[in-house]
Design a protein around this motif. Sequence first.
Motif, mmCIF file in Angstrom:
data_model
loop_
_atom_site.group_PDB
_atom_site.id
_atom_site.type_symbol
_atom_site.label_atom_id
_atom_site.label_comp_id
_atom_site.label_asym_id
_atom_site.label_seq_id
_atom_site.Cartn_x
_atom_site.Cartn_y
_atom_site.Cartn_z
ATOM 1 N N PHE A 120 93.746 -37.627 40.655
ATOM 2 C CA PHE A 120 92.763 -37.653 39.570
ATOM 3 C C PHE A 120 91.995 -38.984 39.533
ATOM 4 C CE2 PHE A 120 96.152 -34.699 38.114
ATOM 5 C CZ PHE A 120 95.399 -33.532 38.251
ATOM 6 N N VAL A 121 91.434 -39.343 40.686
ATOM 7 C CA VAL A 121 90.484 -40.462 40.749
ATOM 8 C C VAL A 121 89.101 -39.847 40.605
ATOM 9 C CG1 VAL A 121 89.511 -42.309 42.157
ATOM 10 C CG2 VAL A 121 91.967 -41.882 42.205
ATOM 11 N N GLY A 122 88.330 -40.342 39.628
ATOM 12 C CA GLY A 122 87.086 -39.660 39.294
ATOM 13 C C GLY A 122 85.837 -40.477 39.471
ATOM 14 N N GLN A 123 84.713 -39.787 39.396
ATOM 15 C CA GLN A 123 83.403 -40.434 39.324
ATOM 16 C C GLN A 123 82.661 -39.859 38.125
ATOM 17 O OE1 GLN A 123 80.833 -39.405 42.673
ATOM 18 N NE2 GLN A 123 82.066 -37.576 43.067
ATOM 19 N N VAL A 124 81.830 -40.684 37.519
ATOM 20 C CA VAL A 124 81.126 -40.281 36.295
ATOM 21 C C VAL A 124 79.968 -39.363 36.646
ATOM 22 C CG1 VAL A 124 79.823 -41.101 34.285
ATOM 23 C CG2 VAL A 124 81.784 -42.426 35.135
ATOM 24 N N THR A 125 79.893 -38.240 35.959
ATOM 25 C CA THR A 125 78.780 -37.309 36.160
ATOM 26 C C THR A 125 77.755 -37.396 35.031
ATOM 27 O OG1 THR A 125 80.035 -35.567 35.029
ATOM 28 C CG2 THR A 125 80.201 -35.673 37.440
ATOM 29 N N ASP A 126 78.209 -37.872 33.854
ATOM 30 C CA ASP A 126 77.303 -37.920 32.702
ATOM 31 C C ASP A 126 77.859 -38.896 31.666
ATOM 32 O OD1 ASP A 126 75.004 -36.834 31.179
ATOM 33 O OD2 ASP A 126 76.565 -36.141 29.807
ATOM 34 N N VAL A 127 76.969 -39.610 30.994
ATOM 35 C CA VAL A 127 77.370 -40.568 29.956
ATOM 36 C C VAL A 127 76.806 -40.088 28.625
ATOM 37 C CG1 VAL A 127 77.192 -42.959 29.144
ATOM 38 C CG2 VAL A 127 77.400 -42.491 31.599
ATOM 39 N N ASN A 128 77.651 -40.014 27.609
ATOM 40 C CA ASN A 128 77.226 -39.584 26.275
ATOM 41 C C ASN A 128 76.561 -40.767 25.561
ATOM 42 O OD1 ASN A 128 76.888 -38.584 23.713
ATOM 43 N ND2 ASN A 128 79.034 -38.038 23.380
ATOM 44 N N THR A 129 75.282 -40.976 25.870
ATOM 45 C CA THR A 129 74.571 -42.139 25.316
ATOM 46 C C THR A 129 74.366 -42.019 23.807
ATOM 47 O OG1 THR A 129 72.460 -41.111 25.911
ATOM 48 C CG2 THR A 129 73.371 -42.705 27.471
ATOM 49 N N SER A 130 74.356 -40.806 23.274
ATOM 50 C CA SER A 130 74.162 -40.663 21.815
ATOM 51 C C SER A 130 75.338 -41.268 21.055
ATOM 52 C CB SER A 130 73.948 -39.203 21.428
ATOM 53 O OG SER A 130 75.092 -38.433 21.747
ATOM 54 N N LEU A 131 76.545 -41.194 21.644
ATOM 55 C CA LEU A 131 77.709 -41.820 21.016
ATOM 56 C C LEU A 131 77.536 -43.344 21.003
ATOM 57 C CD1 LEU A 131 80.580 -41.520 19.821
ATOM 58 C CD2 LEU A 131 81.458 -41.689 22.170
ATOM 59 N N LEU A 132 77.078 -43.888 22.135
ATOM 60 C CA LEU A 132 76.832 -45.335 22.201
ATOM 61 C C LEU A 132 75.757 -45.742 21.194
ATOM 62 C CD1 LEU A 132 76.917 -45.933 26.065
ATOM 63 C CD2 LEU A 132 78.651 -46.604 24.401
ATOM 64 N N GLU A 133 74.708 -44.930 21.077
ATOM 65 C CA GLU A 133 73.618 -45.255 20.147
ATOM 66 C C GLU A 133 74.122 -45.277 18.697
ATOM 67 O OE1 GLU A 133 70.715 -42.381 21.251
ATOM 68 O OE2 GLU A 133 70.185 -43.466 23.093
ATOM 69 N N ASN A 134 75.067 -44.401 18.383
ATOM 70 C CA ASN A 134 75.672 -44.439 17.040
ATOM 71 C C ASN A 134 76.355 -45.774 16.786
ATOM 72 O OD1 ASN A 134 74.879 -41.869 16.272
ATOM 73 N ND2 ASN A 134 76.740 -40.886 17.028
ATOM 74 N N PHE A 135 77.049 -46.282 17.797
ATOM 75 C CA PHE A 135 77.709 -47.589 17.668
ATOM 76 C C PHE A 135 76.675 -48.699 17.494
ATOM 77 C CE2 PHE A 135 81.210 -45.738 20.581
ATOM 78 C CZ PHE A 135 81.864 -45.180 19.497
ATOM 79 N N PHE A 136 75.616 -48.634 18.298
ATOM 80 C CA PHE A 136 74.574 -49.671 18.220
ATOM 81 C C PHE A 136 73.944 -49.681 16.831
ATOM 82 C CE2 PHE A 136 73.736 -48.543 22.944
ATOM 83 C CZ PHE A 136 74.853 -49.271 23.342
ATOM 84 N N ASN A 137 73.716 -48.481 16.280
ATOM 85 C CA ASN A 137 73.094 -48.376 14.954
ATOM 86 C C ASN A 137 73.980 -48.970 13.854
ATOM 87 O OD1 ASN A 137 70.845 -47.120 16.006
ATOM 88 N ND2 ASN A 137 71.601 -45.045 15.647
ATOM 89 N N GLN A 138 75.281 -49.064 14.148
ATOM 90 C CA GLN A 138 76.211 -49.672 13.183
ATOM 91 C C GLN A 138 76.497 -51.140 13.525
ATOM 92 O OE1 GLN A 138 79.628 -46.967 12.099
ATOM 93 N NE2 GLN A 138 78.673 -45.677 13.650
ATOM 94 N N ASN A 139 75.675 -51.674 14.428
ATOM 95 C CA ASN A 139 75.801 -53.087 14.806
ATOM 96 C C ASN A 139 77.145 -53.394 15.467
ATOM 97 O OD1 ASN A 139 74.356 -55.517 14.973
ATOM 98 N ND2 ASN A 139 75.516 -56.411 13.288
ATOM 99 N N LEU A 140 77.660 -52.433 16.219
ATOM 100 C CA LEU A 140 78.940 -52.589 16.895
ATOM 101 C C LEU A 140 78.733 -52.916 18.377
ATOM 102 C CD1 LEU A 140 80.743 -49.477 15.369
ATOM 103 C CD2 LEU A 140 81.364 -51.856 14.940
#
Length: 267
Positions: A120-140
Amino acid sequence: MNYVVIKCGGSVFEQLPPSFYQNIVEIQAQGEWQPIIVHGGGPLISQLLEQTGVETTFVDGLRVTTNEVLDVVEMALSGSINKGIVRELSKANGNAIGVSGVDGNLLNAKPVNEDGRLGFVGQVTDVNTSLLENFFNQNLIPVVSPIGIDKTGQRFNVNADMAASAVAQALGAKLCFISDIPGIYHEVNGEKEVFHQLNETKIEELIQQEVIFGGMIPKVQSALAALHQGVMEVSIVNGTQEHGLLEFMQGKEIGTRISLNQEVPHV
């Protein structure tokens, strides 16, 4: 908003001064750049595997990852190391959140090869940027542990360089590899002279000349791979230098900036 993905390998953490974490908090506070940290943790993983008696093997330098190994990898990365970084940022008056790529399907992944030799060594196929944007909007400041997940809920151990590159690509971000050396350099009369800018052609030249050798080769190869995948700029910066990261982000001649074809001065 401009983004900078700061990738820290497990081997450099013990050497990082408090000013490194202060710099990250300052970079965010200045408002021009939003930092995201992606981290590894190889040495602690090896230590915990030995302590717990979980046997591992390697194929072509990569750890074969079973679900049993993944339990230990997740404990080291998403537990000890991830929360340790969050604590250090808190000490620097930062507001950080530690997440794994499993949380909120942040890092969707698939096996790096289909023959199953690496488990189970993996490679990223997609990043959930909307989750990151939620963090950014909370100044995290997000601190990301590189464990990926697929639609069936299977976890994957993702190389931290590859995970950082995928996040940088998804956000259109700069990517900064934190090291314990001043950048890519050569020695002239016993003095280290840093190449502050390099392109792909010059890097290949320096590898041939063995100016770039050993552990620096995979670092520059990771940098070039990220650029070929659409990351806007990749750099190698010494995180152990007091305020080196902050000065680098201010445009000073700190570390090595790598591009695919930009004209490069000799030093």
